[in-house]
Design a protein around this motif. Sequence first.
Motif, PDB file in Angstrom:
ATOM      1  N   ASP A 186       0.790  -0.974   0.090  1.00 48.80           N
ATOM      2  CA  ASP A 186      -0.207  -0.028  -0.045  1.00 48.80           C
ATOM      3  C   ASP A 186       0.868   1.304   0.108  1.00 48.80           C
ATOM      4  O   ASP A 186       0.623   2.365  -0.766  1.00 48.80           O
ATOM      5  N   GLN A 187       1.857   1.136   0.865  1.00 47.48           N
ATOM      6  CA  GLN A 187       2.961   2.545   0.685  1.00 47.48           C
ATOM      7  C   GLN A 187       3.538   2.530  -0.408  1.00 47.48           C
ATOM      8  O   GLN A 187       3.759   3.543  -0.964  1.00 47.48           O
ATOM      9  N   MET A 188       3.999   1.201  -0.910  1.00 47.45           N
ATOM     10  CA  MET A 188       4.616   1.662  -2.283  1.00 47.45           C
ATOM     11  C   MET A 188       3.740   2.046  -3.505  1.00 47.45           C
ATOM     12  O   MET A 188       4.399   2.753  -4.264  1.00 47.45           O
ATOM     13  N   GLN A 189       2.603   1.629  -3.257  1.00 51.46           N
ATOM     14  CA  GLN A 189       1.816   2.124  -4.525  1.00 51.46           C
ATOM     15  C   GLN A 189       1.721   3.852  -4.462  1.00 51.46           C
ATOM     16  O   GLN A 189       1.775   4.258  -5.428  1.00 51.46           O
ATOM     17  N   LEU A 190       1.789   4.362  -3.115  1.00 56.33           N
ATOM     18  CA  LEU A 190       1.826   5.879  -3.184  1.00 56.33           C
ATOM     19  C   LEU A 190       2.976   6.405  -3.479  1.00 56.33           C
ATOM     20  O   LEU A 190       3.266   7.284  -4.204  1.00 56.33           O
ATOM     21  N   LEU A 191       3.929   5.582  -3.167  1.00 54.67           N
ATOM     22  CA  LEU A 191       5.484   6.265  -3.276  1.00 54.67           C
ATOM     23  C   LEU A 191       6.002   6.196  -4.705  1.00 54.67           C
ATOM     24  O   LEU A 191       6.281   6.789  -5.376  1.00 54.67           O
ATOM     25  N   GLY A 192       5.420   4.939  -5.291  1.00 58.34           N
ATOM     26  CA  GLY A 192       5.752   4.798  -7.028  1.00 58.34           C
ATOM     27  C   GLY A 192       5.052   5.737  -7.596  1.00 58.34           C
ATOM     28  O   GLY A 192       5.609   6.488  -8.415  1.00 58.34           O
ATOM     29  N   ILE A 193       3.713   6.034  -7.483  1.00 58.12           N
ATOM     30  CA  ILE A 193       2.939   6.986  -8.226  1.00 58.12           C
ATOM     31  C   ILE A 193       3.651   8.402  -7.960  1.00 58.12           C
ATOM     32  O   ILE A 193       3.819   9.331  -9.095  1.00 58.12           O
ATOM     33  N   ALA A 194       3.832   8.651  -6.815  1.00 55.43           N
ATOM     34  CA  ALA A 194       4.508  10.000  -6.315  1.00 55.43           C
ATOM     35  C   ALA A 194       5.873  10.111  -7.079  1.00 55.43           C
ATOM     36  O   ALA A 194       6.198  11.143  -7.532  1.00 55.43           O
ATOM     37  N   LEU A 195       6.711   9.061  -7.258  1.00 58.55           N
ATOM     38  CA  LEU A 195       8.124   9.527  -7.849  1.00 58.55           C
ATOM     39  C   LEU A 195       7.930   9.206  -9.331  1.00 58.55           C
ATOM     40  O   LEU A 195       8.777  10.033 -10.135  1.00 58.55           O
ATOM     41  N   TRP A 196       7.472   8.272 -10.020  1.00 55.22           N
ATOM     42  CA  TRP A 196       7.136   7.775 -11.234  1.00 55.22           C
ATOM     43  C   TRP A 196       5.991   7.803 -12.205  1.00 55.22           C
ATOM     44  O   TRP A 196       5.837   7.508 -13.366  1.00 55.22           O
ATOM     45  N   GLY A 197       4.967   8.392 -11.533  1.00 51.57           N
ATOM     46  CA  GLY A 197       3.952   8.623 -12.182  1.00 51.57           C
ATOM     47  C   GLY A 197       2.741   7.545 -12.014  1.00 51.57           C
ATOM     48  O   GLY A 197       3.057   6.491 -11.552  1.00 51.57           O
ATOM     49  N   PRO A 198       1.392   7.981 -12.454  1.00 52.60           N
ATOM     50  CA  PRO A 198       0.349   7.064 -12.362  1.00 52.60           C
ATOM     51  C   PRO A 198       0.609   5.584 -12.823  1.00 52.60           C
ATOM     52  O   PRO A 198      -0.210   4.780 -12.550  1.00 52.60           O
ATOM     53  N   SER A 199       1.231   5.796 -13.912  1.00 54.71           N
ATOM     54  CA  SER A 199       1.538   4.231 -14.707  1.00 54.71           C
ATOM     55  C   SER A 199       2.446   3.271 -13.842  1.00 54.71           C
ATOM     56  O   SER A 199       2.655   2.149 -14.173  1.00 54.71           O
ATOM     57  N   TRP A 200       3.035   3.723 -12.756  1.00 56.53           N
ATOM     58  CA  TRP A 200       4.110   3.050 -12.132  1.00 56.53           C
ATOM     59  C   TRP A 200       3.298   1.650 -11.480  1.00 56.53           C
ATOM     60  O   TRP A 200       2.115   1.571 -10.899  1.00 56.53           O
ATOM     61  N   GLY A 201       4.092   0.596 -11.623  1.00 60.99           N
ATOM     62  CA  GLY A 201       3.616  -0.622 -11.127  1.00 60.99           C
ATOM     63  C   GLY A 201       2.399  -1.422 -12.008  1.00 60.99           C
ATOM     64  O   GLY A 201       1.928  -2.421 -11.643  1.00 60.99           O
ATOM     65  N   ALA A 202       2.164  -0.836 -13.348  1.00 60.26           N
ATOM     66  CA  ALA A 202       1.117  -1.142 -13.949  1.00 60.26           C
ATOM     67  C   ALA A 202       1.286  -2.740 -14.637  1.00 60.26           C
ATOM     68  O   ALA A 202       0.319  -3.493 -14.734  1.00 60.26           O
ATOM     69  N   ASP A 203       2.538  -3.069 -14.640  1.00 58.75           N
ATOM     70  CA  ASP A 203       2.613  -4.451 -15.067  1.00 58.75           C
ATOM     71  C   ASP A 203       2.929  -5.317 -13.865  1.00 58.75           C
ATOM     72  O   ASP A 203       3.354  -6.543 -14.310  1.00 58.75           O
ATOM     73  N   ARG A 204       2.741  -5.079 -12.733  1.00 56.56           N
ATOM     74  CA  ARG A 204       3.041  -6.146 -11.690  1.00 56.56           C
ATOM     75  C   ARG A 204       2.073  -7.134 -11.844  1.00 56.56           C
ATOM     76  O   ARG A 204       0.817  -7.112 -12.115  1.00 56.56           O
TER      77      ARG A 204
END
Length: 204
Positions: A186-204
């Motif tokens: 949950d925290q990584m979702q917030l951090l990833g979007i903040a650092l790399w944009g809304p597409s971060w983690g889309a391929d997980r």
Amino acid sequence: MRIGPFALMPICFLVASASSQVGGAPTTDPGQLAVLAPHLAKILQIAAVDPALAVAIVPDPWIDSLVAGALAVEAEVAVRPPHSDPPKQWPIGPWPTPVSLAGAIEAVDVGSVVALYQELKPRLAGRCRQHGASVATCDRAMRVSGSMLSAGSVLARAADGSTSPITPSQRELARLGVPVVTALRDQMQLLGIALWGPSWGADR
């Protein structure tokens, strides 16, 4: 595993020194974690008001561990694991239970992590070059590694022992238990979007 305090910037700050160390970096024992975790917490408190000051007190070995860990995690290959793994032995560092570590992760101010990471970039670039990697390569490794370690396959392994292909670091993270994996995701979702944009983690 080797997930630990300073192996990977997003993970290390969210986990606030989780268990051992990612990707072949030197193992951090529980006694060291008990000492290091408060220092990391203090750096994040400072970053909330003065990121430049916070970065100035981050030791180079922490950054080296971050770079090496990110590159190693990104390079890992997923394989089908055995049916079960022994759970982690607690306490780990200053956390007596998975729930206590999960609570520590949930309490981390993601905004402070973002501010610290952004301010750290010039020093990070220098350490990346010393490891023979470009800044772009390091940034990609951190982005991909954060995505890998918060992937659904980690939670599935922690929750029901899924034997779907998984990397060594993902498998070891799953051993920390569902509360820790869920809080980190949950925290990584917030951090990833903040650092790399809304597409971060889309391929997980």
